[in-house]
Motif scaffolding. Structure first.
Motif, PDB file in Angstrom:
ATOM      1  N   ALA A  46       0.990  -1.109   0.083  1.00 22.88           N
ATOM      2  CA  ALA A  46       0.076  -0.043   0.059  1.00 22.88           C
ATOM      3  C   ALA A  46       0.916   1.208   0.101  1.00 22.88           C
ATOM      4  O   ALA A  46       1.808   1.337   0.809  1.00 22.88           O
ATOM      5  CB  ALA A  46      -0.883   0.031   1.162  1.00 22.88           C
ATOM      6  N   LEU A  53      -8.248   1.091   2.295  1.00 21.53           N
ATOM      7  CA  LEU A  53      -7.784  -0.140   3.038  1.00 21.53           C
ATOM      8  C   LEU A  53      -8.893  -0.730   3.856  1.00 21.53           C
ATOM      9  O   LEU A  53      -9.172  -1.959   4.115  1.00 21.53           O
ATOM     10  CB  LEU A  53      -6.697   0.260   3.855  1.00 21.53           C
ATOM     11  CG  LEU A  53      -5.345   0.122   3.214  1.00 21.53           C
ATOM     12  CD1 LEU A  53      -4.133   0.212   3.920  1.00 21.53           C
ATOM     13  CD2 LEU A  53      -5.075  -1.270   2.490  1.00 21.53           C
ATOM     14  N   CYS A  57     -10.313  -4.498   3.574  1.00 22.88           N
ATOM     15  CA  CYS A  57     -10.331  -5.455   4.628  1.00 22.88           C
ATOM     16  C   CYS A  57     -11.900  -6.184   4.693  1.00 22.88           C
ATOM     17  O   CYS A  57     -11.994  -6.982   5.018  1.00 22.88           O
ATOM     18  CB  CYS A  57      -9.947  -4.785   5.929  1.00 22.88           C
ATOM     19  SG  CYS A  57      -8.044  -4.416   5.934  1.00 22.88           S
ATOM     20  N   LEU A  76      -0.657  -6.100   5.661  1.00 23.76           N
ATOM     21  CA  LEU A  76      -0.468  -4.984   4.754  1.00 23.76           C
ATOM     22  C   LEU A  76       0.763  -4.238   5.179  1.00 23.76           C
ATOM     23  O   LEU A  76       1.451  -4.243   6.086  1.00 23.76           O
ATOM     24  CB  LEU A  76      -1.761  -4.040   5.480  1.00 23.76           C
ATOM     25  CG  LEU A  76      -3.017  -4.691   5.480  1.00 23.76           C
ATOM     26  CD1 LEU A  76      -3.807  -3.667   6.229  1.00 23.76           C
ATOM     27  CD2 LEU A  76      -3.571  -4.983   4.110  1.00 23.76           C
ATOM     28  N   ILE A  89      -3.770   1.113   9.258  1.00 23.87           N
ATOM     29  CA  ILE A  89      -3.310   0.007   9.270  1.00 23.87           C
ATOM     30  C   ILE A  89      -3.421  -0.286  10.756  1.00 23.87           C
ATOM     31  O   ILE A  89      -3.805  -1.660  11.285  1.00 23.87           O
ATOM     32  CB  ILE A  89      -1.874  -0.405   8.651  1.00 23.87           C
ATOM     33  CG1 ILE A  89      -2.049  -0.280   7.133  1.00 23.87           C
ATOM     34  CG2 ILE A  89      -1.454  -1.865   9.283  1.00 23.87           C
ATOM     35  CD1 ILE A  89      -0.748  -0.532   6.498  1.00 23.87           C
ATOM     36  N   VAL A  98      -5.374  -8.616  10.939  1.00 24.95           N
ATOM     37  CA  VAL A  98      -4.010  -8.050  10.125  1.00 24.95           C
ATOM     38  C   VAL A  98      -2.741  -8.012  10.705  1.00 24.95           C
ATOM     39  O   VAL A  98      -2.534  -7.571  12.023  1.00 24.95           O
ATOM     40  CB  VAL A  98      -4.585  -6.529   9.895  1.00 24.95           C
ATOM     41  CG1 VAL A  98      -3.552  -5.565   9.268  1.00 24.95           C
ATOM     42  CG2 VAL A  98      -5.993  -6.468   8.853  1.00 24.95           C
ATOM     43  N   GLY A 100       0.679  -5.606  10.101  1.00 27.99           N
ATOM     44  CA  GLY A 100       1.190  -4.390   9.471  1.00 27.99           C
ATOM     45  C   GLY A 100       2.605  -4.524   9.418  1.00 27.99           C
ATOM     46  O   GLY A 100       3.319  -4.784  10.505  1.00 27.99           O
ATOM     47  N   GLY A 130      -3.733  -2.604  -3.353  1.00 21.84           N
ATOM     48  CA  GLY A 130      -4.822  -2.128  -2.134  1.00 21.84           C
ATOM     49  C   GLY A 130      -5.690  -1.003  -2.618  1.00 21.84           C
ATOM     50  O   GLY A 130      -6.314  -0.435  -1.974  1.00 21.84           O
TER      51      GLY A 130
END
Length: 343
Positions: A46, A53, A57, A76, A89, A98, A100, A130
């Motif tokens: 991203a 985002l 998601c 991500l 994020i 997630v 990150g 993304g």
């Protein structure tokens, strides 16, 4: 073998039962699911994608959790964004499974993909953009194709882009045609939206070069592969970030990183000019011994300029390859991680 997904209908080409109501999944259950190795790892690089985002998601979670019942992790990778992508994020880790990564600067999409794929722990890895141009709903068809065929790669091939202009389409066709001729791989319509099994993932990660071209490298490794087709959705206020000079640099970078054919082309050009030059030299000597004045000064000037121009182009191509070698021998890392959400 290929199947097709249409974003206009919001469903797969073959009708599936309508999904049930979206039920929230508690973070306790999510934590338990993530404690074991997930079945699916989704990697999303991203760059300035803070607005898209959250929607991405939610749509991925709807497909993988609520429709397919898969355990998954969503990786991500913030590729040096200058907006609040990293803040977004961090918030998403509280709602979805997630993980990150924040890179120390903008290393480029290929390096960000590499960072996410190296971190992935799933049985299969899915790479996607993304910006919502890769429809998450296609995940169901890609996973189904992988399980039905036992293939190692499932590639999403775009049939057309609804908002793609004539000039952009022409530039893409020229690049793919030149790449196909020089490298022997037809990448027409190919995207970075791919599913890789553990075998394909390890084969790709074992390629040590620093100059990465994900689309080309995943084709080079071979393996049994299948394709699914999709139409790129028309997204409002979404414009290409690629300028003409940026696309030209991208093309030169990937071609010189992937094949040495341009060097051979100039070798053949040298041989092509060698024979006419030898014939002209012999004819000039014959005329000199016969005492006949040599005419055609204009022709000589044209030939000198032509050969001089080709020499400069050849030296430029050689310089590009030397630059690639210089980047490789420095052995710098492909990326540097500044922060992680799990630390």
């Amino acid at each position: 073998m290929s199947a097709e997904f249409s974003p206009n209908s919001g469903s797969l080409a073959e009708a599936r039962p309508p999904p049930g109501p979206l039920r929230p999944v508690s973070m306790t259950k999510r934590s338990k699911a993530m404690s074991a190795l997930p079945q699916i790892s989704v990697v999303v690089p991203a760059f300035n994608e803070a607005n898209s985002l959250p929607t991405l998601c939610r749509r991925i979670d709807q497909i993988l959790t609520h429709e397919l019942g898969e355990t998954y992790e969503l990786i991500l990778v913030d590729d040096g964004s200058i907006d609040n992508t990293w803040d977004s994020i961090q918030r998403l880790t509280e709602q979805f499974p997630v993980q990150g990564l924040r890179l120390s600067r903008n290393f480029g999409k290929e390096s960000a993909l590499c960072a996410g794929i190296e971190m992935a722990q799933g049985e299969v890895v899915v790479s996607m953009d993304g910006d919502l141009q890769h429809p998450p709903e296609l995940l169901a068809l890609m996973i189904e194709k992988w399980r039905e065929t036992g293939c190692d790669l499932v590639e999403a091939v775009k049939t057309r882009a609804q908002n793609e202009g004539t000039v952009s389409r022409l530039r893409a066709r020229i690049f793919y045609k030149v790449f196909s001729v020089l490298c022997g791989f037809d990448l027409s319509g190919m995207t970075d939206y791919k599913l890789l099994t553990r075998s394909a993932r390890e084969a790709w990660l074992n390629m040590p070069e620093r100059t990465l071209f994900f689309r080309g490298m995943t084709n080079w490794i071979g393996f049994h592969r299948e394709t699914v087709q999709f139409q790129v959705p028309d997204i409002e206020d979404r414009h290409s970030r690629w300028s003409f000079t940026g696309l030209l640099r991208y093309a030169l970078r990937n071609i010189t990183a992937f094949t040495a054919v341009p060097l051979y082309l100039f070798a053949f050009l040298g041989l092509f000019f060698l024979f006419p030059a030898a014939i002209l030299a012999l004819d000039t000597l014959r005329r000199w011994f016969q005492g006949v004045a040599v005419e055609g000064f204009t022709t000589v000037i044209i030939l000198v300029l032509l050969v001089g121009g080709l020499n400069f182009i050849g030296l430029s191509v050689l310089g590009l390859y030397l630059g690639r070698v210089y980047e490789e021998v420095k052995q710098r890392p492909r990326y540097i991680i500044r922060a992680r959400t799990d630390q």
